[in-house]
Design an enzyme around this catalytic site. Structure first.
Site, short mmCIF file in Angstrom:
data_model
loop_
_atom_site.label_atom_id
_atom_site.label_comp_id
_atom_site.label_asym_id
_atom_site.label_seq_id
_atom_site.Cartn_x
_atom_site.Cartn_y
_atom_site.Cartn_z
N LYS A 190 0.86 -1.18 0.00
CA LYS A 190 0.00 0.00 0.00
C LYS A 190 0.90 1.24 0.00
CE LYS A 190 -2.24 3.35 2.34
NZ LYS A 190 -1.71 4.22 1.29
N GLU A 263 9.37 1.18 10.91
CA GLU A 263 10.50 2.08 10.61
C GLU A 263 9.92 3.49 10.64
OE1 GLU A 263 13.50 0.93 10.09
OE2 GLU A 263 13.08 -1.20 9.86
N CYS A 297 14.24 10.24 6.55
CA CYS A 297 14.14 9.87 7.97
C CYS A 297 15.50 9.87 8.65
CB CYS A 297 13.48 8.50 8.08
SG CYS A 297 14.32 7.24 7.12
N GLU A 395 10.23 16.17 14.94
CA GLU A 395 10.83 15.96 13.62
C GLU A 395 10.28 17.03 12.66
OE1 GLU A 395 9.37 12.53 11.44
OE2 GLU A 395 11.40 12.07 10.78
P1 NAD Z 1 2.46 8.43 7.51
O1 NAD Z 1 2.63 7.64 8.72
O2 NAD Z 1 1.42 9.49 7.49
O3 NAD Z 1 2.15 7.53 6.22
C1 NAD Z 1 2.93 6.40 5.91
C2 NAD Z 1 2.03 5.35 5.26
O4 NAD Z 1 1.06 4.92 6.20
C3 NAD Z 1 1.26 5.87 4.05
O5 NAD Z 1 1.19 4.86 3.08
C4 NAD Z 1 -0.13 6.12 4.63
O6 NAD Z 1 -1.16 6.06 3.67
C5 NAD Z 1 -0.24 4.97 5.62
N1 NAD Z 1 -1.24 5.16 6.67
C6 NAD Z 1 -1.85 6.30 7.07
N2 NAD Z 1 -2.71 6.04 8.07
C7 NAD Z 1 -2.66 4.72 8.32
C8 NAD Z 1 -3.29 3.85 9.25
N3 NAD Z 1 -4.18 4.31 10.12
N4 NAD Z 1 -2.96 2.55 9.24
C9 NAD Z 1 -2.04 2.07 8.37
N5 NAD Z 1 -1.41 2.85 7.46
C10 NAD Z 1 -1.71 4.15 7.43
O7 NAD Z 1 3.89 9.00 7.21
P2 NAD Z 1 4.28 10.35 6.52
O8 NAD Z 1 4.22 11.41 7.54
O9 NAD Z 1 3.58 10.56 5.27
O10 NAD Z 1 5.82 9.97 6.19
C11 NAD Z 1 6.86 10.60 6.75
C12 NAD Z 1 7.29 9.90 8.03
O11 NAD Z 1 7.84 8.64 7.71
C13 NAD Z 1 8.37 10.66 8.75
O12 NAD Z 1 8.13 10.67 10.13
C14 NAD Z 1 9.61 9.86 8.44
O13 NAD Z 1 10.64 10.02 9.37
C15 NAD Z 1 9.08 8.48 8.39
N6 NAD Z 1 9.98 7.60 7.61
C16 NAD Z 1 10.71 6.66 8.28
C17 NAD Z 1 11.62 5.87 7.58
C18 NAD Z 1 12.46 4.81 8.28
O14 NAD Z 1 13.05 3.97 7.60
N7 NAD Z 1 12.56 4.83 9.59
C19 NAD Z 1 11.76 6.04 6.20
C20 NAD Z 1 11.01 7.02 5.58
C21 NAD Z 1 10.10 7.80 6.28
#
Ligand code: NAD
Length: 528
Positions: A190, A263, A297, A395
């Site tokens: 997804k 992650e 990240c 962040e």
């Molecule tokens: P997010 O958590 O809003 O979204 C990430 C994914 O989760 C998307 O596909 C989204 O549609 C899905 N999602 C949203 N609500 C959900 C739910 N209730 N249940 C399951 N899935 C759901 O993340 P974002 O803010 O768009 O992305 C940025 C964040 O991701 C930052 O905090 C960044 O640090 C983190 N990140 C971490 C890593 C790592 O490897 N640690 C890598 C990249 C990004």
């Protein structure tokens, strides 16, 4: 064999109807669905749309995946590895199209998109080479030498849900999917609502690489609908995204008693020691803080510098940052690209303005640049930040970094660890041994010496993940594939049940067992 998209014409910020048709045929819905528009940050124009899949669509994707997985698990692991290796080849071959789509969806600079493209073949080769052995049966010590043995077998967990974010839509859709597939699982992915087309292009490349139908599927739609529906049906969930969403994913996985890896976010420290080469450290700070406009990240957002080197470091860092060129071009010209959308631009702006209101000094940057692109923001360096400013505690996930002088290495370590996050840190010194010793004191899942993040991420043989609010579980390395395998211990006795044989009294057997245990412990100590 199907084709991927034709390359979007360089400089043209849209997907043609033909390209959209090729990409979206990889989404299967069980009825008519409303559509979610996908916009490019380059112009904020709509470049296409994808269906808002429902829980029913997720259920049927998982059912198809489950059916396909049975035959896949029975396919020899070397054949699975060959397909994974071929995927790496296809990604390299189709790199121009992939780079165009990544840039179109995210607005990132082309050389930052290239990091994503290069990462995939490396991950494919690592798991194609090492995966078969990591999935193979392992003999282990039996309960009693000679009288018993034990073997561990590894079975795929079944169907793995991969939930990926928008910031690295190519790498982060695949980095978990590759070991999951190699281990004999099916994957239902997804992608984020903002970046579905990269994932769809990957589905086409998997097909070209010879992956049987049903094993890598994409469900598009709202995270709050599709995410929970997926977690309720799969056997494991590999999630990458924000910490608050990660908690919801963990709750769902806990309720269903399935495994999950999370992650999550970071507030990554960079520590510049008194003996650091400042030109190298400044170059590293620029790369770390402003890659993908800071939407990484692993990016450092807090830099602690020994106070004796503070002014000289700032001169080098601010000077190098002022030379960066913001731009939105489908070539390797600009240094830094766009933020993902208007909401994110607002968050970055609030962090910087809040810090300045709290007394911080703006050393460079600090302005949105609508003249370059609707969501562009200048690479920004702050000093004198108040410890309770949002830019310090939360962040930012943008091109913003604060620099803080510290008295010595002990203070640097203490300040670096003043956070609930623990994803990635870095230490800068000309004494690598000292750097490794300081790295061990920093509470992060990866700590790089004299590099901001690449040397840790690209060490595919080594685990990657976070402490504390940065997540749980690890990707990469043996840990990155073993999470997708269920272990089974098969233990065999050569002497029948481990109990008193017929005719031997319980007292005599007890004395024998005590003696045997003593001998066994002595032997183990001797061989240690
Ligand atoms: P997010 O958590 O809003 O979204 C990430 C994914 O989760 C998307 O596909 C989204 O549609 C899905 N999602 C949203 N609500 C959900 C739910 N209730 N249940 C399951 N899935 C759901 O993340 P974002 O803010 O768009 O992305 C940025 C964040 O991701 C930052 O905090 C960044 O640090 C983190 N990140 C971490 C890593 C790592 O490897 N640690 C890598 C990249 C990004």
């Amino acid at each position: 064999m199907s084709r991927t998209t034709d390359p979007p014409v360089v400089g043209e910020t849209c997907l043609s109807p033909g390209q959209l048709e090729v990409l979206t045929r990889h989404i299967k819905t069980t009825g008519d669905r409303s559509s979610i528009p996908v916009r490019t940050p380059i112009t904020d124009d709509e470049i296409g749309s994808v269906p808002a899949c429902t829980a029913e669509d997720v259920a049927s994707a998982v059912d198809r995946a489950r059916t396909a997985q049975t035959a896949w698990a029975a396919t020899p692991v070397d054949e699975r590895a060959a397909i994974v290796e071929r995927l790496g080849d296809r990604v390299l071959k189709r790199r121009d199209q992939l780079l165009d789509i990544v840039q179109l969806e995210t607005g990132k600079a082309r050389h930052h998109a290239l990091e994503e493209v290069l990462d995939v073949p490396l991950t494919c080769s690592y798991y194609a080479t090492n995966g078969p052995e990591l999935c193979a049966d392992e003999p282990r010590s039996g309960a009693v030498p000679l009288a018993a043995d034990a073997t561990v077998t590894y079975e795929p967990v079944g169907v793995v849900g991969v939930i990926s974010p928008w910031n690295y839509p190519l790498t982060l859709a695949l980095t978990d999917a590759i070991p999951a597939l190699l281990a004999g699982n099916a994957v239902v992915c997804k992608p984020d609502e903002r970046t579905p087309f990269v994932a769809l292009a990957l589905a086409a490349l998997f097909e070209e690489a010879g992956l049987p139908d049903g094993l890598f599927q994409i469900v598009t739609g709202e995270g709050s609908t599709v995410g929970p529906a997926l977690i309720d049906r799969v056997d494991y969930v590999a999630f990458t995204g924000g910490t608050e969403t990660g908690r919801l994913v963990a709750e769902g996985a806990g309720r269903n008693l399935i495994g999950c890896s999370l992650e999550l976010g970071g507030k990554n420290p960079m520590v510049v020691l008194d003996d650091a080469d400042l030109e190298t450290a400044a170059r590293g700070a620029v790369k770390g803080a402003f890659t993908n406009a800071g939407q990484l990240c692993l990016a450092p957002e807090r830099i602690y510098v020994d106070e004796r080197r503070y002014d000289a470091f700032l001169d080098a860092f601010v000077g190098a940052t002022r030379n960066l060129r913001l731009g939105l071009e489908f070539d390797y010209g600009p240094d830094v690209g766009s933020l993902i959308d208007g909401d994110h631009l607002e968050r970055v702006r609030e962090h910087v303005e809040g810090a300045v209101d709290d007394g911080a000094s703006l050393l460079t940057g600090g302005r949105a640049r609508p003249d370059v692109g609707p969501f562009c923001y200048e690479p920004t360096i702050l000093s004198d930040v108040a410890p309770d400013s949002r830019v310090v505690c939360e962040e930012t996930f943008g091109p913003v970094v604060s620099v803080v002088p510290v008295a010595d290495v002990d203070e640097a370590i203490e300040r670096a660890n003043e956070t609930e996050y623990g994803l990635n840190g870095s230490v800068w010194t000309t004494d690598r041994e000292r750097g490794r010793a300081v790295a061990r004191e920093i509470d992060c899942g990866t700590v790089c010496v004299n590099d901001p993040y690449t040397v840790g991420w690209a060490a595919v043989d080594a685990p990657m993940g976070g402490f504390g609010d940065s997540g749980m579980g690890r990707r990469h390395g043996p840990e990155g594939i073993r999470r997708f395998l269920e272990s089974r211990t098969v233990a065999t006795s050569r002497i029948g049940p481990f109990d008193a044989p017929p005719g031997v009294s319980p007292g005599l057997f007890a004395r024998f067992m005590l003696g045997l245990t003593t001998v066994q412990r002595r032997l183990e100590r001797w061989f240690r």
